[in-house]
Write a protein that holds these residues in place. Structure first.
Motif, PDB file in Angstrom:
ATOM      1  N   LEU A 177       8.709   0.320  -1.756  1.00  0.00           N
ATOM      2  CA  LEU A 177       7.360   0.375  -0.950  1.00  0.00           C
ATOM      3  C   LEU A 177       7.818   0.535   0.393  1.00  0.00           C
ATOM      4  CD1 LEU A 177       4.486   0.245  -0.823  1.00  0.00           C
ATOM      5  CD2 LEU A 177       4.705  -2.118  -0.783  1.00  0.00           C
ATOM      6  N   GLU A 182       4.350  10.639   2.664  1.00  0.00           N
ATOM      7  CA  GLU A 182       4.699  11.304   1.593  1.00  0.00           C
ATOM      8  C   GLU A 182       5.325  12.739   1.446  1.00  0.00           C
ATOM      9  OE1 GLU A 182       4.644  11.687  -2.247  1.00  0.00           O
ATOM     10  OE2 GLU A 182       3.585  10.181  -1.689  1.00  0.00           O
ATOM     11  N   ARG A 185       9.001  12.557   0.880  1.00  0.00           N
ATOM     12  CA  ARG A 185       9.369  12.158  -0.520  1.00  0.00           C
ATOM     13  C   ARG A 185      10.771  12.759  -0.891  1.00  0.00           C
ATOM     14  NH1 ARG A 185       7.774   9.501  -5.038  1.00  0.00           N
ATOM     15  NH2 ARG A 185       5.601   9.283  -4.119  1.00  0.00           N
ATOM     16  N   LYS A 202       9.390   2.827  -9.181  1.00  0.00           N
ATOM     17  CA  LYS A 202       8.372   3.584  -8.428  1.00  0.00           C
ATOM     18  C   LYS A 202       8.752   3.544  -7.027  1.00  0.00           C
ATOM     19  CE  LYS A 202       4.405   2.091 -10.652  1.00  0.00           C
ATOM     20  NZ  LYS A 202       2.930   1.685 -10.543  1.00  0.00           N
ATOM     21  N   ILE A 204       6.961   4.452  -3.488  1.00  0.00           N
ATOM     22  CA  ILE A 204       5.460   4.529  -2.782  1.00  0.00           C
ATOM     23  C   ILE A 204       5.607   4.803  -1.593  1.00  0.00           C
ATOM     24  CG2 ILE A 204       3.453   3.246  -2.863  1.00  0.00           C
ATOM     25  CD1 ILE A 204       4.340   1.400  -5.045  1.00  0.00           C
ATOM     26  N   LYS A 222      -1.142  -2.048  -1.688  1.00  0.00           N
ATOM     27  CA  LYS A 222      -0.233  -1.583  -2.787  1.00  0.00           C
ATOM     28  C   LYS A 222       0.291  -2.618  -3.603  1.00  0.00           C
ATOM     29  CE  LYS A 222      -0.659   2.865  -2.019  1.00  0.00           C
ATOM     30  NZ  LYS A 222      -1.434   3.757  -2.941  1.00  0.00           N
TER      31      LYS A 222
END
Length: 264
Positions: A177, A182, A185, A202, A204, A222
């Protein structure tokens, strides 16, 4: 015997009181000025070091109001800490204690037990960037920092990599996290993989809808989503209090040291 002692006392008294010697006190008391000056400077250095140590403690304990740069007079102190054994030892201690805690937990086996990791200054070190930008003495420049991120060469924080592998082997789900955008990424995945991190569940990052939100708010939201999905957040590692505090906090959190910058 008493008369003899009195005689000797008064003889000494009159000889020192009425002597014409311009230096009636014992000669060994002469002050050595060069040594005294050196001691003064040494005491000043000790005081500055104590002040900077106190400031760093207040940072790590989250006792300071939001701050933008390190104190100018503490530049040398922060540089010595970040590049010396002190920072390394603190990282090792945090990871060791987190590993001891992880070993005490009995996982449910349903795949819902989660350990959250932040990325910057938690898994990956941006110290090479901050060496070139005053160890936090400069006002944060997001454009310049994004250029650094895009290079994808941030090294692993080794004690964190060891903890990461331990909780992975214990059977935790690993959620990364981060406050990174984004748009970063692919380069973030590439950098993490090169640095030795693997098999997270994941990743995030901040989408456009999250831009402008404080990190505490974004990460709380989140984590709340994770809990709503049935996940149990048993561990959380981050270098900022905004990684760890707020809603849906983990059963136990581990704060890594970072005196170079503050993210609310």
């Amino acid at each position: 015997m008493l008369l003899l002692k009195l005689f000797l006392f008064f003889s000494f008294f009159f000889s020192t009181t009425f002597s014409h010697d311009p230096h009636p006190l014992p000669r060994p008391l002469i002050i050595q000025y060069p040594e005294g000056i050196e001691t003064h400077f040494h005491e000043f250095d000790d005081e500055l070091k104590s002040q900077c140590t106190s400031w760093r403690f207040a940072v790590e304990a989250n006792n300071l109001s939001p701050w933008k740069t390190i104190p100018e007079e503490c530049l040398g102190y922060i540089k010595d800490y970040m590049t010396g054994r002190g920072y390394e030892m603190d990282l090792e201690r945090v990871s060791k204690e987190a590993g001891v805690y992880a070993n005490t937990l009995e996982l449910s086996g349903d795949g819902k037990d989660v350990w959250i990791f932040d990325i910057d200054e938690t898994l990956l070190s941006n110290l090479p960037y901050y060496v070139e930008h005053g160890y936090g003495l400069e006002i944060f420049d997001p454009v310049e920092f994004d250029k650094w991120v895009q290079r994808g060469i941030a090294p692993a924080i080794e004690p964190s990599l060891q903890l990461y592998e331990k909780v992975l082997d214990l059977g935790f789900k690993i959620f990364l996290l981060t406050g990174r955008s984004e748009q970063h990424r692919s380069i973030t995945i590439e950098n993490l993989t090169k640095a030795g991190f693997r098999r997270w569940d994941k990743l995030i990052l901040r989408g456009r809808e999250h831009h402008g939100k404080l990190a505490t708010v974004f990460k709380s939201e989140k984590r709340s989503e994770m809990v709503e999905e049935g996940y149990r957040i048993l561990g959380n590692s981050g270098d900022q209090w905004s990684d760890l505090s707020g809603a849906a906090a983990s059963s136990r959190s581990f704060k890594l040291p970072n005196p170079m910058y503050y993210i609310p």
